[in-house]
Design a protein around this motif. Structure first.
Motif, PDB file in Angstrom:
ATOM      1  N   PRO A  28       0.834  -1.207   0.000  1.00 34.40           N
ATOM      2  CA  PRO A  28       0.000   0.000   0.000  1.00 34.40           C
ATOM      3  C   PRO A  28       0.861   1.246   0.000  1.00 34.40           C
ATOM      4  CG  PRO A  28       0.085  -0.931   2.199  1.00 34.40           C
ATOM      5  CD  PRO A  28       0.802  -1.904   1.300  1.00 34.40           C
ATOM      6  N   GLN A  30      -0.079   3.910   1.388  1.00 30.66           N
ATOM      7  CA  GLN A  30      -0.405   4.572   2.646  1.00 30.66           C
ATOM      8  C   GLN A  30      -0.806   3.534   3.681  1.00 30.66           C
ATOM      9  OE1 GLN A  30       0.044   7.550   3.977  1.00 30.66           O
ATOM     10  NE2 GLN A  30      -1.822   8.728   3.708  1.00 30.66           N
ATOM     11  N   TRP A  33      -4.678   1.530   4.614  1.00 30.65           N
ATOM     12  CA  TRP A  33      -5.600   1.273   3.506  1.00 30.65           C
ATOM     13  C   TRP A  33      -5.985  -0.206   3.478  1.00 30.65           C
ATOM     14  CZ3 TRP A  33      -2.919   4.463  -0.911  1.00 30.65           C
ATOM     15  CH2 TRP A  33      -3.313   5.802  -0.798  1.00 30.65           C
ATOM     16  N   ARG A  34      -7.199  -0.459   3.017  1.00 30.45           N
ATOM     17  CA  ARG A  34      -7.767  -1.803   3.040  1.00 30.45           C
ATOM     18  C   ARG A  34      -8.700  -1.970   1.840  1.00 30.45           C
ATOM     19  NH1 ARG A  34      -9.758  -5.417   7.490  1.00 30.45           N
ATOM     20  NH2 ARG A  34     -11.867  -6.117   6.969  1.00 30.45           N
ATOM     21  N   ILE A  35      -8.615  -3.123   1.197  1.00 30.38           N
ATOM     22  CA  ILE A  35      -9.485  -3.457   0.066  1.00 30.38           C
ATOM     23  C   ILE A  35     -10.082  -4.834   0.308  1.00 30.38           C
ATOM     24  CG2 ILE A  35      -9.595  -3.941  -2.418  1.00 30.38           C
ATOM     25  CD1 ILE A  35      -7.146  -2.120  -2.772  1.00 30.38           C
ATOM     26  N   GLY A  93     -10.589   0.058  -5.128  1.00 31.41           N
ATOM     27  CA  GLY A  93      -9.164   0.298  -5.040  1.00 31.41           C
ATOM     28  C   GLY A  93      -8.440  -0.237  -6.257  1.00 31.41           C
ATOM     29  N   ARG A 107      -1.447   9.767  -1.810  1.00 32.75           N
ATOM     30  CA  ARG A 107      -1.472   9.609  -0.361  1.00 32.75           C
ATOM     31  C   ARG A 107      -2.380  10.622   0.324  1.00 32.75           C
ATOM     32  NH1 ARG A 107       5.007   8.478   0.252  1.00 32.75           N
ATOM     33  NH2 ARG A 107       4.901   6.198   0.012  1.00 32.75           N
ATOM     34  N   SER A 110      -8.146   9.200  -0.075  1.00 39.34           N
ATOM     35  CA  SER A 110      -8.515   8.004   0.702  1.00 39.34           C
ATOM     36  C   SER A 110      -8.679   6.770  -0.179  1.00 39.34           C
ATOM     37  CB  SER A 110      -9.816   8.261   1.472  1.00 39.34           C
ATOM     38  OG  SER A 110     -10.871   8.575   0.579  1.00 39.34           O
ATOM     39  N   PRO A 112      -7.610   3.569  -1.950  1.00 43.00           N
ATOM     40  CA  PRO A 112      -6.471   2.679  -1.718  1.00 43.00           C
ATOM     41  C   PRO A 112      -5.781   2.235  -3.002  1.00 43.00           C
ATOM     42  CG  PRO A 112      -8.535   1.694  -0.890  1.00 43.00           C
ATOM     43  CD  PRO A 112      -8.882   2.941  -1.631  1.00 43.00           C
ATOM     44  N   ASP A 151      -4.353  -5.319   2.841  1.00 36.90           N
ATOM     45  CA  ASP A 151      -4.189  -4.434   3.991  1.00 36.90           C
ATOM     46  C   ASP A 151      -2.696  -4.168   4.173  1.00 36.90           C
ATOM     47  OD1 ASP A 151      -3.211  -6.766   5.187  1.00 36.90           O
ATOM     48  OD2 ASP A 151      -4.974  -7.069   6.458  1.00 36.90           O
ATOM     49  N   ASP A 152      -2.303  -3.675   5.341  1.00 35.95           N
ATOM     50  CA  ASP A 152      -0.906  -3.297   5.551  1.00 35.95           C
ATOM     51  C   ASP A 152       0.064  -4.461   5.390  1.00 35.95           C
ATOM     52  OD1 ASP A 152      -1.459  -0.616   6.048  1.00 35.95           O
ATOM     53  OD2 ASP A 152      -1.671  -0.904   8.200  1.00 35.95           O
TER      54      ASP A 152
END
Length: 209
Positions: A28, A30, A33-35, A93, A107, A110, A112, A151-152
């Motif tokens: 990611p 940033q 962020w999550r998809i 995303g 960044r 919002s 992703p 995710d991260d």
């Protein structure tokens, strides 16, 4: 099994229960962020984004754009304008096995974006490519409509047929992890399975100096 009830779900839980893990180079831009969405698959020649423009012309709300760019990082496939278009389409995303640019701009938003790298150089638009065809992204075969969770910790993929079983298995894994955390808090610092596994394996533990 609605998404709003799955805020606990993570890529690590899914990976531990069999979801296919995309190459760790795809990260990611940033933190946080999550998809969690179904794939609109695209393949492009290295450094060329004509097929991505074609994909955006047929994208629907909630799609995640999954781009197989062969890991080529010397030309960005998307930037602020195209990601802004995807966000305006209310896509979930973007996941690109390739490079992006306009990172500061991305960044600040919002929407992703997960990518393998960054380059200031722009893409060509010669083609060829494909949309809504099976692709290999981050070393993983992904079909149109497959589920993408990101995710991260990274990006994983699984089919619609696997979704219910995988999510249920992830929930069981979470319960087991939470039980272990509580045990550690109580002072149980050695996992119950460790002794038998050490007996099975060849681990050389030297004496403390």
């Amino acid at each position: 099994m609605e998404h709003e009830n799955l805020n606990w779900l993570t890529s690590t839980l899914l990976a531990d229960r069999g979801a296919r893990v995309l190459a760790c180079r795809i990260k990611p831009l940033q933190a946080g962020w999550r998809i969690f969405a179904r794939a609109l698959t695209v393949s492009v020649p290295p450094g060329d984004n004509l097929a991505i423009h074609a994909a955006l012309s047929v994208a629907k709300e909630g799609d995640v754009l999954v781009v197989s760019g062969e890991g080529y990082l010397e030309r960005a496939l998307m930037g602020g304008i195209m990601c802004g278009q995807a966000a305006a389409l209310k896509m979930a995303g973007v996941v690109i096995d390739g490079a992006v640019r306009d990172v500061a701009e991305l960044r600040a938003e919002s929407f992703p974006v997960f990518a393998a790298g960054v380059s200031p150089a722009g893409p060509t638009k010669h083609g060829d490519g494909s949309v809504f065809r099976p692709v290999v992204c981050g070393g993983v075969a992904i079909n149109p409509g497959d589920w993408i969770f990101a995710d991260d910790d990274g990006v994983v993929s699984f089919s619609e047929e696997e979704r219910v079983t995988l999510v249920q298995a992830a929930a069981q894994k979470l319960e087991a992890e939470q039980a272990r955390i509580e045990a550690i808090k109580r002072g149980d610092l050695t996992p119950a399975w460790l002794e038998s596994e050490l007996q099975r394996a060849d681990v050389d533990i030297a004496g403390r100096p």
